[in-house]
Design an enzyme around this catalytic site. Sequence first.
Site, PDB file in Angstrom:
ATOM      1  N   GLY A 178      56.499 -17.790  13.254  1.00 29.65           N
ATOM      2  CA  GLY A 178      54.409 -17.406  12.953  1.00 29.65           C
ATOM      3  C   GLY A 178      54.899 -15.493  12.851  1.00 29.65           C
ATOM      4  N   LYS A 196      52.307   0.563  10.557  1.00 29.28           N
ATOM      5  CA  LYS A 196      51.845   0.889  11.861  1.00 29.28           C
ATOM      6  C   LYS A 196      52.608   1.958  12.891  1.00 29.28           C
ATOM      7  CE  LYS A 196      53.223  -3.567  13.019  1.00 29.28           C
ATOM      8  NZ  LYS A 196      54.085  -4.997  13.287  1.00 29.28           N
ATOM      9  N   GLY A 294      53.911 -11.931  17.756  1.00 24.07           N
ATOM     10  CA  GLY A 294      54.699 -13.629  18.397  1.00 24.07           C
ATOM     11  C   GLY A 294      52.575 -13.807  18.417  1.00 24.07           C
TER      12      GLY A 294
HETATM   13  P1  NAP Z   1      47.505 -15.939  10.618  1.00 25.87           P
HETATM   14  O1  NAP Z   1      48.391 -17.269  10.656  1.00 25.87           O
HETATM   15  O2  NAP Z   1      47.844 -16.042   8.805  1.00 25.87           O
HETATM   16  O3  NAP Z   1      46.218 -16.708  10.647  1.00 25.87           O
HETATM   17  C1  NAP Z   1      45.004 -15.896   9.486  1.00 25.87           C
HETATM   18  C2  NAP Z   1      43.349 -16.999   9.948  1.00 25.87           C
HETATM   19  O4  NAP Z   1      42.434 -16.227   9.378  1.00 25.87           O
HETATM   20  C3  NAP Z   1      43.857 -18.527   9.585  1.00 25.87           C
HETATM   21  O5  NAP Z   1      42.839 -18.861  10.331  1.00 25.87           O
HETATM   22  C4  NAP Z   1      43.288 -17.602   7.981  1.00 25.87           C
HETATM   23  O6  NAP Z   1      42.566 -19.258   7.699  1.00 25.87           O
HETATM   24  C5  NAP Z   1      42.323 -16.720   8.059  1.00 25.87           C
HETATM   25  N1  NAP Z   1      41.505 -16.534   7.060  1.00 25.87           N
HETATM   26  C6  NAP Z   1      42.565 -15.199   6.013  1.00 25.87           C
HETATM   27  N2  NAP Z   1      41.453 -15.067   5.178  1.00 25.87           N
HETATM   28  C7  NAP Z   1      40.728 -15.715   5.005  1.00 25.87           C
HETATM   29  C8  NAP Z   1      39.369 -15.408   4.898  1.00 25.87           C
HETATM   30  N3  NAP Z   1      39.523 -14.976   3.108  1.00 25.87           N
HETATM   31  N4  NAP Z   1      37.486 -15.988   4.973  1.00 25.87           N
HETATM   32  C9  NAP Z   1      38.057 -16.534   5.869  1.00 25.87           C
HETATM   33  N5  NAP Z   1      39.155 -16.844   7.043  1.00 25.87           N
HETATM   34  C10 NAP Z   1      40.234 -16.534   6.585  1.00 25.87           C
HETATM   35  O7  NAP Z   1      48.249 -14.683  10.420  1.00 25.87           O
HETATM   36  P2  NAP Z   1      48.629 -14.530  12.464  1.00 25.87           P
HETATM   37  O8  NAP Z   1      49.935 -14.085  12.234  1.00 25.87           O
HETATM   38  O9  NAP Z   1      47.227 -15.144  12.921  1.00 25.87           O
HETATM   39  O10 NAP Z   1      47.877 -12.747  11.893  1.00 25.87           O
HETATM   40  C11 NAP Z   1      45.962 -11.975  12.333  1.00 25.87           C
HETATM   41  C12 NAP Z   1      46.498 -10.725  12.108  1.00 25.87           C
HETATM   42  O11 NAP Z   1      46.745 -10.277  13.151  1.00 25.87           O
HETATM   43  C13 NAP Z   1      46.702 -10.215  10.935  1.00 25.87           C
HETATM   44  O12 NAP Z   1      46.494  -8.635  10.451  1.00 25.87           O
HETATM   45  C14 NAP Z   1      48.657 -10.152  11.722  1.00 25.87           C
HETATM   46  O13 NAP Z   1      49.125  -8.431  10.590  1.00 25.87           O
HETATM   47  C15 NAP Z   1      47.875  -9.263  12.810  1.00 25.87           C
HETATM   48  N6  NAP Z   1      49.460  -9.446  13.863  1.00 25.87           N
HETATM   49  C16 NAP Z   1      49.149 -10.498  13.848  1.00 25.87           C
HETATM   50  C17 NAP Z   1      51.117 -10.347  14.996  1.00 25.87           C
HETATM   51  C18 NAP Z   1      51.806 -11.702  15.255  1.00 25.87           C
HETATM   52  O14 NAP Z   1      53.249 -11.773  15.166  1.00 25.87           O
HETATM   53  N7  NAP Z   1      51.433 -13.156  13.363  1.00 25.87           N
HETATM   54  C19 NAP Z   1      51.205  -9.507  15.330  1.00 25.87           C
HETATM   55  C20 NAP Z   1      50.771  -8.584  15.578  1.00 25.87           C
HETATM   56  C21 NAP Z   1      49.353  -8.059  14.836  1.00 25.87           C
HETATM   57  P3  NAP Z   1      42.854 -20.378   7.567  1.00 25.87           P
HETATM   58  O15 NAP Z   1      43.762 -21.106   8.511  1.00 25.87           O
HETATM   59  O16 NAP Z   1      41.636 -21.820   7.449  1.00 25.87           O
HETATM   60  O17 NAP Z   1      43.879 -20.742   6.687  1.00 25.87           O
HETATM   61  N1  HSE Z   2      54.743  -8.841  11.190  1.00 26.20           N
HETATM   62  C1  HSE Z   2      54.349  -8.423  12.345  1.00 26.20           C
HETATM   63  C2  HSE Z   2      55.911  -8.528  12.682  1.00 26.20           C
HETATM   64  C3  HSE Z   2      53.853  -8.689  12.968  1.00 26.20           C
HETATM   65  O1  HSE Z   2      56.809  -9.002  12.453  1.00 26.20           O
HETATM   66  O2  HSE Z   2      56.499  -7.182  13.310  1.00 26.20           O
HETATM   67  C4  HSE Z   2      53.256  -8.163  14.329  1.00 26.20           C
HETATM   68  O3  HSE Z   2      53.167  -6.820  14.082  1.00 26.20           O
END
Ligand code: NAP
Ligand code: HSE
Length: 349
Positions: A178, A196, A294
Amino acid sequence: MNQASSAPVRVGLLGLGTVGTALADLLRFRSDLILERALVRDASKPRRIVRPDEVVTTDLDEVLDRSDVVVELMGGVDRAYAAVDAALARGRPVVTANKALLAERWDDLAPAMRDGRLHFEASVMAGAPVIGAVAGSLRGNAPIEIHAVLNGTCGFVLSRLEQGVPYAAAVAEAQRLGYAEADPTLDVSGLDAAHKLFVIGRLAVDPQLSWAALRDATRGIERLTPGIVQEAMEDGGRVQLVGSIVPADGRWHATVRPVYLPAGHPLALGEETRASMIYRGAGGEAFLAGPGAGGIETASAVLGDLLAAAAGRPGPSLLDRAAPVPTTAQVEDLGELEAAAAPGASDRA
Ligand code: NAP
Ligand code: HSE
């Protein structure tokens, strides 16, 4: 908003993936905030949250109508921008962790930022409070240069390459855990780190910092191999993907590229996905580090923003003018940040 009454503030969540699900877990333990609705793409997917049948929807209007605060955790740029814009138009404060959205649409979002209606601590360095710092007390410490490790996936992949794990297997593992973006090429190409760094740069040094110039000055880790990163380890050093903002030719320049860092360098220490930033200013050097990726790590910072938004506190303020570009003498006085370009850094993949 409901905070004046005893009714909980209703949270409308856009996205219920890695971070959204972790946020839903945190909200279970709060009486002041309630997860009212969560927008997803596919409503038929199993969800491990409480009351999924009541909460999950594919109808954006339903989320916006029934919320006091909106949290955008869907990722991407255009669809996320449309949803955030619609939420702001309805008067909802918005919290987002989406640095791609911020970098690509900063100027469109600036009016809401100016009004304090956009909160985005979780967008950079996940659980380490860098946005509050660069938009707050560090503004009093005139910048000379900034260097940061900003992408947890790259840190994770590089540590696996050090162990001899092939590149593709390391990236797949980061996806499973993740850490990676929905499209992991954003991570390994350096673009996520550039998104960033751009946010940091716009808040810390120059409100006109060019996204196009930074994108052109961004290199990723795709060409690195176990052999290259293991060679760096022979002297106790490490290869890391580093984003830097430095003065050059009377202007601020931002760049992202893999570099060799010598043994014990603060940007090379810590757990695999750690994010860290060295801020070198006229008033001395500040160092910030914390979990860089994460679900729970990011959701905790989102929750901090949610509490601020629910209480009516503003998001980070914009920088109103560029910080003076330091002189060559000021930079020389600081000494070099010991780092050298790693092989592959100059090759565009
Ligand atoms: P993810 O696991 O890919 O989850 C994305 C979610 O958004 C899913 O529930 C998806 O629906 C939904 N979604 C995507 N496109 C959509 C659309 N067009 N209409 C409606 N729903 C939609 O992403 P994530 O890792 O949680 O990251 C989310 C955000 O936080 C991103 O901007 C990422 O850059 C940021 N972020 C992530 C992390 C990390 O460590 N993962 C850290 C910092 C910031 P479904 O479940 O139905 O597919
Ligand atoms: N994909 C991003 C990373 C999530 O690995 O740093 C946190 O912003």
